[in-house]
Motif scaffolding. Structure first.
Motif, PDB file in Angstrom:
ATOM      1  N   ALA A  38      64.777 -30.730  30.333  1.00  0.00           N
ATOM      2  CA  ALA A  38      65.311 -31.490  29.269  1.00  0.00           C
ATOM      3  C   ALA A  38      66.070 -32.533  30.019  1.00  0.00           C
ATOM      4  N   ARG A  65      69.719 -33.175  21.931  1.00  0.00           N
ATOM      5  CA  ARG A  65      68.720 -32.543  21.185  1.00  0.00           C
ATOM      6  C   ARG A  65      67.732 -31.641  21.962  1.00  0.00           C
ATOM      7  N   LEU A  66      67.474 -32.349  23.175  1.00  0.00           N
ATOM      8  CA  LEU A  66      66.631 -31.697  24.146  1.00  0.00           C
ATOM      9  C   LEU A  66      67.302 -30.629  24.990  1.00  0.00           C
ATOM     10  N   CYS A  69      66.883 -27.834  22.171  1.00  0.00           N
ATOM     11  CA  CYS A  69      65.816 -27.107  22.019  1.00  0.00           C
ATOM     12  C   CYS A  69      65.382 -26.166  23.230  1.00  0.00           C
ATOM     13  N   VAL A  72      66.967 -22.863  22.188  1.00  0.00           N
ATOM     14  CA  VAL A  72      66.087 -22.188  21.325  1.00  0.00           C
ATOM     15  C   VAL A  72      64.807 -21.677  22.043  1.00  0.00           C
ATOM     16  N   VAL A  73      63.981 -22.599  22.848  1.00  0.00           N
ATOM     17  CA  VAL A  73      62.937 -22.010  23.683  1.00  0.00           C
ATOM     18  C   VAL A  73      63.214 -21.055  24.538  1.00  0.00           C
ATOM     19  N   THR A 127      70.339 -18.495  18.436  1.00  0.00           N
ATOM     20  CA  THR A 127      69.671 -17.915  19.675  1.00  0.00           C
ATOM     21  C   THR A 127      69.758 -16.432  19.729  1.00  0.00           C
TER      22      THR A 127
END
Length: 160
Positions: A38, A65-66, A69, A72-73, A127
């Motif tokens: 990211a 934002r990355l 992400c 979350v991933v 998460t």
């Protein structure tokens, strides 16, 4: 342990400790890789701040934002870790909460202050939920597989 029981219900602190340490290592390792990617995509420098600094969790720029992400991933990857390491659906909530509680303590120590950012708390609740539900789903799929019994099952085992 009694003979003939399906699973041991005896408390095993060595197993529990090794599972907690394994989960911490796997989840932080994958999170570190994802945050690294990211940061490269956003053109940022990679530091531990992106993992533990609660002020880095924001939506103001592409880097923030990355990072969100990546978290979350990583929760989905953590579900796989629960499935591989814990292998019990009823323990997924415990291990998800343990990981996030330890993460809170590490962030608190790293920042020298209690996380006060609402987006940090929201991200961690999301998460933890993804990690727990995903792990339970995967573990239940394994636990609910049919156990072959009968003559056909005996023949399959003898052929192997």
């Amino acid at each position: 342990m009694k003979g003939g029981t399906f699973r041991s219900t005896q408390w095993d602190p060595t197993l529990l400790t090794s599972q907690i340490l394994s989960m911490q290592f796997c989840v932080y390792f994958s999170l570190g890789l994802l945050v690294f990617v990211a940061n490269k995509l956003a053109g940022d420098n990679y530091t531990l701040d992106h993992l533990f600094e609660y002020h880095e969790i924001h939506i103001y720029d592409l880097g923030g934002r990355l990072v969100i992400c990546a978290f979350v991933v990583n929760a989905l990857i953590a579900s796989l870790a629960l499935w591989c390491i814990v292998r019990r659906a009823k323990l997924c909530l415990d291990f998800s909460c343990t990981f996030h509680l330890l993460h809170l303590l590490v962030c608190w120590w790293y920042n020298r202050s209690f996380p006060a950012n609402a987006s940090w708390w929201l991200l961690n609740v999301i998460t933890a939920t993804i990690m727990c539900i995903g792990g339970e789903f995967l573990c239940l799929q394994t636990e609910m597989r049919e156990i072959p019994v009968g003559y056909a099952a005996l023949n399959q085992k003898s052929d192997v």
